[in-house]
Structure formats: C-alpha cells, structure tokens
Motif scaffolding. Structure first.
Motif, short mmCIF file in Angstrom:
data_model
loop_
_atom_site.label_atom_id
_atom_site.label_comp_id
_atom_site.label_asym_id
_atom_site.label_seq_id
_atom_site.Cartn_x
_atom_site.Cartn_y
_atom_site.Cartn_z
N VAL A 61 1.13 -0.96 0.06
CA VAL A 61 -0.08 -0.02 0.21
C VAL A 61 1.09 1.17 -0.02
N LYS A 62 0.37 2.25 -0.44
CA LYS A 62 1.07 3.53 -0.36
C LYS A 62 0.42 4.38 0.43
N ILE A 63 1.23 5.16 1.18
CA ILE A 63 0.75 6.11 2.15
C ILE A 63 1.05 7.57 1.77
N ASN A 64 0.28 8.27 1.53
CA ASN A 64 0.54 9.74 1.04
C ASN A 64 -0.01 10.62 2.21
N SER A 65 0.79 11.24 2.53
CA SER A 65 0.56 12.26 3.63
C SER A 65 0.89 13.58 3.42
N ASP A 66 0.13 14.57 3.90
CA ASP A 66 0.30 16.06 3.56
C ASP A 66 -0.30 16.69 4.76
N ALA A 67 0.21 18.11 4.93
CA ALA A 67 0.14 18.54 6.31
C ALA A 67 0.27 20.23 5.88
N SER A 68 -0.30 21.04 6.69
CA SER A 68 -0.35 22.32 6.68
C SER A 68 -0.51 22.78 8.11
N PHE A 69 0.07 24.24 8.12
CA PHE A 69 -0.30 25.01 9.62
C PHE A 69 -0.36 26.34 9.47
N GLN A 70 -0.78 26.73 10.56
CA GLN A 70 -0.85 28.36 10.65
C GLN A 70 0.13 28.79 11.73
#
Length: 154
Positions: A61-70
């Motif tokens: 399986v492939k784990i795609n992660s993304d994140a954002s912050f203030q």
C-alpha cells in the motif's frame, strides 16, 4: 481550483468558516468559462494529463501524507490517504494538532500519523510518499538508534 479547495478545507478546519459546495462549483465553472473566453484560439485537444500518483507494487500500500499549519496559532492539519496497487482507497484521515512551530515539524508529524494508521490497519508492506523532500531525506538518513527514527517507526 485545487488551491481554492485546499484553502476552503483549511478555513473550515481552522476558522470554522466554510464555502458551500455549490459556491465552489460555480467558481470552478466561472474559472473555466473565463479561461475559454480569454483563450479562444488555444487548442487543448492535444493535451494529455499524466497521473501524478503511481501505484505501489502488488501486496503493498502507499501512504500519501500532507500537512499544513498556521504560524500564528501553531495549529496544524495532517492528511493521510492509504491506497493499494489498484488505486483503491483503504483509509483516509484528517487530524488537527496544536503546538506546531515549523513546516518541517508538521510534515514529519503527517508522516508519523500515516505510519501509525498503517500500523493500526495491519498493513505489512508500505511505501511512503510525501511532498516534503526534506522530511523524506531526513528519514532515509536515520540510523536505527536515532530518537526520531524510533518515534517515527516505533
């Protein structure tokens, strides 16, 4: 348009102010119409779209992660998608965390969150994908005894 969707998701999550789906659809239609009117001679029939995502090998399986912050509030959003070799989605998740102080930290937290979800889902063979090359490079350089590696992979 994708940026608008991403911005709307962040505003919904952080500010509790969301654009209704009908308004997003109308904005997309206006953008396409405006483009077509501004570029009547552009022939896009030859254009082909290449997929950005590549499927993992069988049994992975492939784990795609993304994140954002203030920066101002220190709140972050972690997003994870886990897909198999057919592109079928096995898991999607979104999680809010507080006390984040850098983009690299939040990307590493997103990767850790994806790995934790994969472990909880009993996925044995995983491939990790992230848009943060710095985070992936740091992980590849880690030795088994490094504290960060122990926190990421247990």
């Amino acid at each position: 348009m994708l940026w608008q969707m991403w911005l709307n998701q962040n505003q919904c999550f952080h500010d509790k102010v969301c654009t209704v789906p009908a308004a997003m659809l109308n904005a997309a239609i206006r953008m396409v119409t405006d483009f077509e009117m501004a570029n009547p001679l552009v022939d896009l029939s030859y254009a082909s779209v290449q997929p950005m995502w590549a499927a993992p090998h069988a049994h992975f399986v492939k784990i795609n992660s993304d994140a954002s912050f203030q920066c101002s509030g220190g709140d972050a959003i972690l997003r994870v998608v886990i897909r198999d070799c057919s592109g079928d989605i096995h898991l999607t998740a979104i999680h809010k965390v507080a006390g984040v102080y850098s983009a690299l930290q939040v990307e590493l937290l997103g990767i850790k969150y994806g790995l934790e979800l994969a472990q909880q889902g009993s996925f044995q063979h995983v491939i990790l994908e992230s848009d943060c090359q710095v985070a992936l490079h740091l992980i590849h350089k880690l030795q088994p005894s490094d504290c960060l590696r122990q926190k990421l992979v247990g």
